[in-house]
Design a protein around this motif. Structure first.
Motif, PDB file in Angstrom:
ATOM      1  N   GLY A   1       0.780  -1.234   0.000  1.00  0.00           N
ATOM      2  CA  GLY A   1       0.000   0.000   0.000  1.00  0.00           C
ATOM      3  C   GLY A   1       0.811   1.283   0.000  1.00  0.00           C
ATOM      4  O   GLY A   1       0.247   2.356  -0.194  1.00  0.00           O
ATOM      5  N   VAL A   2       2.124   1.174   0.190  1.00  0.00           N
ATOM      6  CA  VAL A   2       2.959   2.384   0.279  1.00  0.00           C
ATOM      7  C   VAL A   2       3.423   2.797  -1.116  1.00  0.00           C
ATOM      8  O   VAL A   2       4.032   2.005  -1.832  1.00  0.00           O
ATOM      9  CB  VAL A   2       4.195   2.126   1.165  1.00  0.00           C
ATOM     10  N   TRP A   3       3.128   4.042  -1.513  1.00  0.00           N
ATOM     11  CA  TRP A   3       3.567   4.534  -2.834  1.00  0.00           C
ATOM     12  C   TRP A   3       5.013   5.000  -2.768  1.00  0.00           C
ATOM     13  O   TRP A   3       5.438   5.621  -1.793  1.00  0.00           O
ATOM     14  CB  TRP A   3       2.688   5.690  -3.303  1.00  0.00           C
ATOM     15  N   SER A   4       5.754   4.718  -3.841  1.00  0.00           N
ATOM     16  CA  SER A   4       7.117   5.244  -3.972  1.00  0.00           C
ATOM     17  C   SER A   4       7.047   6.752  -4.199  1.00  0.00           C
ATOM     18  O   SER A   4       6.015   7.286  -4.613  1.00  0.00           O
ATOM     19  CB  SER A   4       7.827   4.567  -5.153  1.00  0.00           C
TER      20      SER A   4
ATOM     21  N   LEU B   1       4.908  12.253 -13.777  1.00  0.00           N
ATOM     22  CA  LEU B   1       5.401  11.817 -12.475  1.00  0.00           C
ATOM     23  C   LEU B   1       4.916  10.387 -12.274  1.00  0.00           C
ATOM     24  O   LEU B   1       3.700  10.132 -12.256  1.00  0.00           O
ATOM     25  CB  LEU B   1       4.863  12.739 -11.384  1.00  0.00           C
ATOM     26  N   CYS B   2       5.876   9.466 -12.169  1.00  0.00           N
ATOM     27  CA  CYS B   2       5.532   8.049 -12.133  1.00  0.00           C
ATOM     28  C   CYS B   2       5.911   7.449 -10.785  1.00  0.00           C
ATOM     29  O   CYS B   2       6.989   7.716 -10.260  1.00  0.00           O
ATOM     30  CB  CYS B   2       6.259   7.296 -13.250  1.00  0.00           C
ATOM     31  N   SER B   3       5.004   6.644 -10.249  1.00  0.00           N
ATOM     32  CA  SER B   3       5.267   5.988  -8.970  1.00  0.00           C
ATOM     33  C   SER B   3       4.635   4.604  -8.984  1.00  0.00           C
ATOM     34  O   SER B   3       3.845   4.272  -9.876  1.00  0.00           O
ATOM     35  CB  SER B   3       4.720   6.829  -7.812  1.00  0.00           C
ATOM     36  N   PHE B   4       5.005   3.805  -7.998  1.00  0.00           N
ATOM     37  CA  PHE B   4       4.431   2.458  -7.894  1.00  0.00           C
ATOM     38  C   PHE B   4       4.185   2.112  -6.439  1.00  0.00           C
ATOM     39  O   PHE B   4       4.719   2.747  -5.531  1.00  0.00           O
ATOM     40  CB  PHE B   4       5.366   1.416  -8.535  1.00  0.00           C
ATOM     41  N   ARG B   5       3.363   1.114  -6.261  1.00  0.00           N
ATOM     42  CA  ARG B   5       3.208   0.546  -4.918  1.00  0.00           C
ATOM     43  C   ARG B   5       3.021  -0.957  -5.047  1.00  0.00           C
ATOM     44  O   ARG B   5       2.615  -1.462  -6.104  1.00  0.00           O
ATOM     45  CB  ARG B   5       2.027   1.159  -4.179  1.00  0.00           C
ATOM     46  N   LEU B   6       3.317  -1.642  -3.995  1.00  0.00           N
ATOM     47  CA  LEU B   6       2.979  -3.052  -3.877  1.00  0.00           C
ATOM     48  C   LEU B   6       1.543  -3.082  -3.370  1.00  0.00           C
ATOM     49  O   LEU B   6       1.270  -2.648  -2.264  1.00  0.00           O
ATOM     50  CB  LEU B   6       3.935  -3.729  -2.894  1.00  0.00           C
ATOM     51  N   ALA B   7       0.621  -3.540  -4.224  1.00  0.00           N
ATOM     52  CA  ALA B   7      -0.797  -3.475  -3.857  1.00  0.00           C
ATOM     53  C   ALA B   7      -1.219  -4.674  -3.030  1.00  0.00           C
ATOM     54  O   ALA B   7      -2.116  -4.579  -2.199  1.00  0.00           O
ATOM     55  CB  ALA B   7      -1.659  -3.369  -5.112  1.00  0.00           C
ATOM     56  N   ASP B   8      -0.573  -5.816  -3.278  1.00  0.00           N
ATOM     57  CA  ASP B   8      -0.989  -7.019  -2.562  1.00  0.00           C
ATOM     58  C   ASP B   8       0.109  -8.065  -2.629  1.00  0.00           C
ATOM     59  O   ASP B   8       0.863  -8.114  -3.605  1.00  0.00           O
ATOM     60  CB  ASP B   8      -2.275  -7.578  -3.203  1.00  0.00           C
ATOM     61  N   MET B   9       0.212  -8.848  -1.617  1.00  0.00           N
ATOM     62  CA  MET B   9       1.085 -10.030  -1.695  1.00  0.00           C
ATOM     63  C   MET B   9       0.364 -11.208  -1.059  1.00  0.00           C
ATOM     64  O   MET B   9      -0.330 -11.071  -0.059  1.00  0.00           O
ATOM     65  CB  MET B   9       2.443  -9.778  -1.039  1.00  0.00           C
ATOM     66  N   SER B  10       0.487 -12.354  -1.712  1.00  0.00           N
ATOM     67  CA  SER B  10      -0.170 -13.550  -1.176  1.00  0.00           C
ATOM     68  C   SER B  10       0.735 -14.752  -1.412  1.00  0.00           C
ATOM     69  O   SER B  10       1.608 -14.733  -2.279  1.00  0.00           O
ATOM     70  CB  SER B  10      -1.533 -13.754  -1.835  1.00  0.00           C
ATOM     71  N   PHE B  11       0.521 -15.766  -0.622  1.00  0.00           N
ATOM     72  CA  PHE B  11       1.402 -16.941  -0.641  1.00  0.00           C
ATOM     73  C   PHE B  11       0.628 -18.162  -1.094  1.00  0.00           C
ATOM     74  O   PHE B  11      -0.534 -18.338  -0.734  1.00  0.00           O
ATOM     75  CB  PHE B  11       1.966 -17.196   0.762  1.00  0.00           C
ATOM     76  N   ARG B  12       1.276 -18.961  -1.895  1.00  0.00           N
ATOM     77  CA  ARG B  12       0.676 -20.235  -2.278  1.00  0.00           C
ATOM     78  C   ARG B  12       1.748 -21.302  -2.173  1.00  0.00           C
ATOM     79  O   ARG B  12       2.913 -21.058  -2.506  1.00  0.00           O
ATOM     80  CB  ARG B  12       0.155 -20.197  -3.706  1.00  0.00           C
ATOM     81  N   THR B  13       1.367 -22.464  -1.719  1.00  0.00           N
ATOM     82  CA  THR B  13       2.316 -23.566  -1.631  1.00  0.00           C
ATOM     83  C   THR B  13       1.940 -24.600  -2.680  1.00  0.00           C
ATOM     84  O   THR B  13       0.786 -24.999  -2.790  1.00  0.00           O
ATOM     85  CB  THR B  13       2.278 -24.192  -0.231  1.00  0.00           C
ATOM     86  N   SER B  14       2.922 -24.957  -3.483  1.00  0.00           N
ATOM     87  CA  SER B  14       2.679 -25.988  -4.486  1.00  0.00           C
ATOM     88  C   SER B  14       3.695 -27.098  -4.269  1.00  0.00           C
ATOM     89  O   SER B  14       4.510 -27.041  -3.349  1.00  0.00           O
ATOM     90  CB  SER B  14       2.833 -25.402  -5.887  1.00  0.00           C
ATOM     91  N   ALA B  15       3.661 -28.106  -5.127  1.00  0.00           N
ATOM     92  CA  ALA B  15       4.602 -29.221  -5.028  1.00  0.00           C
ATOM     93  C   ALA B  15       6.046 -28.717  -5.142  1.00  0.00           C
ATOM     94  O   ALA B  15       6.966 -29.307  -4.579  1.00  0.00           O
ATOM     95  CB  ALA B  15       4.299 -30.238  -6.122  1.00  0.00           C
ATOM     96  N   ASP B  16       6.249 -27.596  -5.867  1.00  0.00           N
ATOM     97  CA  ASP B  16       7.593 -27.047  -6.069  1.00  0.00           C
ATOM     98  C   ASP B  16       8.062 -26.210  -4.885  1.00  0.00           C
ATOM     99  O   ASP B  16       9.173 -25.703  -4.891  1.00  0.00           O
ATOM    100  CB  ASP B  16       7.625 -26.158  -7.325  1.00  0.00           C
ATOM    101  N   GLY B  17       7.195 -26.001  -3.939  1.00  0.00           N
ATOM    102  CA  GLY B  17       7.574 -25.176  -2.800  1.00  0.00           C
ATOM    103  C   GLY B  17       6.680 -23.961  -2.694  1.00  0.00           C
ATOM    104  O   GLY B  17       5.621 -23.886  -3.314  1.00  0.00           O
ATOM    105  N   LYS B  18       7.158 -23.009  -1.890  1.00  0.00           N
ATOM    106  CA  LYS B  18       6.351 -21.825  -1.603  1.00  0.00           C
ATOM    107  C   LYS B  18       6.520 -20.785  -2.709  1.00  0.00           C
ATOM    108  O   LYS B  18       7.642 -20.509  -3.151  1.00  0.00           O
ATOM    109  CB  LYS B  18       6.819 -21.251  -0.273  1.00  0.00           C
ATOM    110  N   MET B  19       5.405 -20.239  -3.160  1.00  0.00           N
ATOM    111  CA  MET B  19       5.476 -19.173  -4.154  1.00  0.00           C
ATOM    112  C   MET B  19       4.788 -17.931  -3.597  1.00  0.00           C
ATOM    113  O   MET B  19       3.833 -18.030  -2.832  1.00  0.00           O
ATOM    114  CB  MET B  19       4.773 -19.595  -5.440  1.00  0.00           C
ATOM    115  N   VAL B  20       5.308 -16.785  -4.007  1.00  0.00           N
ATOM    116  CA  VAL B  20       4.733 -15.519  -3.568  1.00  0.00           C
ATOM    117  C   VAL B  20       4.178 -14.804  -4.787  1.00  0.00           C
ATOM    118  O   VAL B  20       4.871 -14.674  -5.805  1.00  0.00           O
ATOM    119  CB  VAL B  20       5.802 -14.625  -2.920  1.00  0.00           C
ATOM    120  N   PHE B  21       2.941 -14.372  -4.692  1.00  0.00           N
ATOM    121  CA  PHE B  21       2.316 -13.589  -5.758  1.00  0.00           C
ATOM    122  C   PHE B  21       2.313 -12.131  -5.322  1.00  0.00           C
ATOM    123  O   PHE B  21       1.742 -11.780  -4.293  1.00  0.00           O
ATOM    124  CB  PHE B  21       0.878 -14.057  -6.006  1.00  0.00           C
TER     125      PHE B  21
END
Lengths: 146, 136
Positions: free
Chosen positions: A8-11, A96-116
């Motif tokens: 949620g924090v804007w650059s 003027l350009c900026s970005f934010r991380l809007a969301d992060m979520s975790f999923r576990t699959s056979a290959d291990g943990k993944m972050v979206f």
């Protein structure tokens, strides 16, 4: 390392100028010969009135940084990309350009943990007119704190 | 101005490629995405990719060309989204396609929803998404 504190924090916005040469080079790289990206005389005869940039050009901009919120490029997968345009980008635009991380979520699959990770970007003129927004989903296997 | 947009109408297909390694170097330079998985063969192999892969955004750019060839300068392109589904490699030829799936009125505007996709010559969909066109 990324963690939930960054959500949620804007650059701090960074000023980007849409340069004629950069637009031509980008259109060349895609192999798009459209004169609307190169030829001022032609562009002047169109509804746009001047040279515009291809619809994915805003990916070339500098959106600033959130110190500490960096990811290793290794192992990143670009999953989805969305653009919303209020108008085309014109050569000469100062945004003027900026970005934010809007969301992060975790999923576990056979290959291990993944972050979206869902990032949002935006470009705004100096008088506050929003020109475009983007949304980008990146999938990472890097260790991220939950 | 009126349009002849119709649900089920196909946009002209755009064929791109065959993609070369030089194309990937050019796109890296023009976009600023220097991730070596797109340009350095040995690095990409070490990462288990079997060789360099194209930037997803290059394929999105190709599909964008198909859209703007149809839309610009007459219509506005207001939304463009894709999902990246499969890897694209040097040697691949990509067919960019679009089909109008919805036409609606929004006040004085006519709005068309276009389903877009890119496929390789094996018929595998590498990119799939949607775009919105508007006409005043």
């Amino acid at each position: 390392m990324i963690d939930q504190r960054f959500v949620g924090v804007w650059s701090t916005p960074v000023l980007n100028v849409v340069e004629k040469g950069a637009v031509r080079k980008f259109a060349d790289a895609i192999g798009d010969p459209n004169p609307i990206y190169r030829d001022e005389a032609y562009a002047a005869t169109t509804r746009f009135g001047r040279i515009v940039a291809p619809p994915t050009f805003s990916r070339t901009f500098d959106y600033g940084a959130l110190p500490g919120c960096e990811l290793e490029q290794d192992g990143l997968i670009h999953g989805e990309q969305t653009f919303h345009y209020h108008r085309p980008l014109f050569v000469g635009d100062e945004l003027l350009c900026s970005f934010r991380l809007a969301d992060m979520s975790f999923r576990t699959s056979a290959d291990g943990k993944m972050v979206f990770l869902i990032y949002e970007q935006r470009g705004v003129t100096k008088v506050g007119e929003e020109v475009f927004t983007e949304r980008m989903t990146v999938i990472s296997r890097e260790e991220v704190k939950s | 101005m009126t349009t002849s947009w119709e649900v089920g109408q196909w946009l002209p297909t755009l064929e791109k490629g065959p993609i070369t390694q030089v194309d990937l170097v050019k796109y890296a330079g023009a976009s600023g995405d220097y991730n070596p998985i797109h340009t350095v063969e040995a690095f990409a192999k070490e990462k288990g990719l079997g060789g360099v892969i194209a930037h997803g955004m290059l394929t999105m750019g190709y599909v964008g060309q198909m859209l703007t060839d149809f839309a610009w300068p007459l219509f506005d392109l207001t939304d463009y989204s894709v999902r990246f589904r499969a890897m694209v490699r040097p040697g691949d030829t990509i067919l960019c396609k679009g089909k109008i799936t919805r036409v609606a009125k929004d006040g004085d505007m006519t709005v068309a929803t276009v389903q877009v996709f890119a496929e390789n010559l094996s018929g595998e969909t590498v990119v799939k998404g949607t775009a919105t066109l508007r006409l005043a």
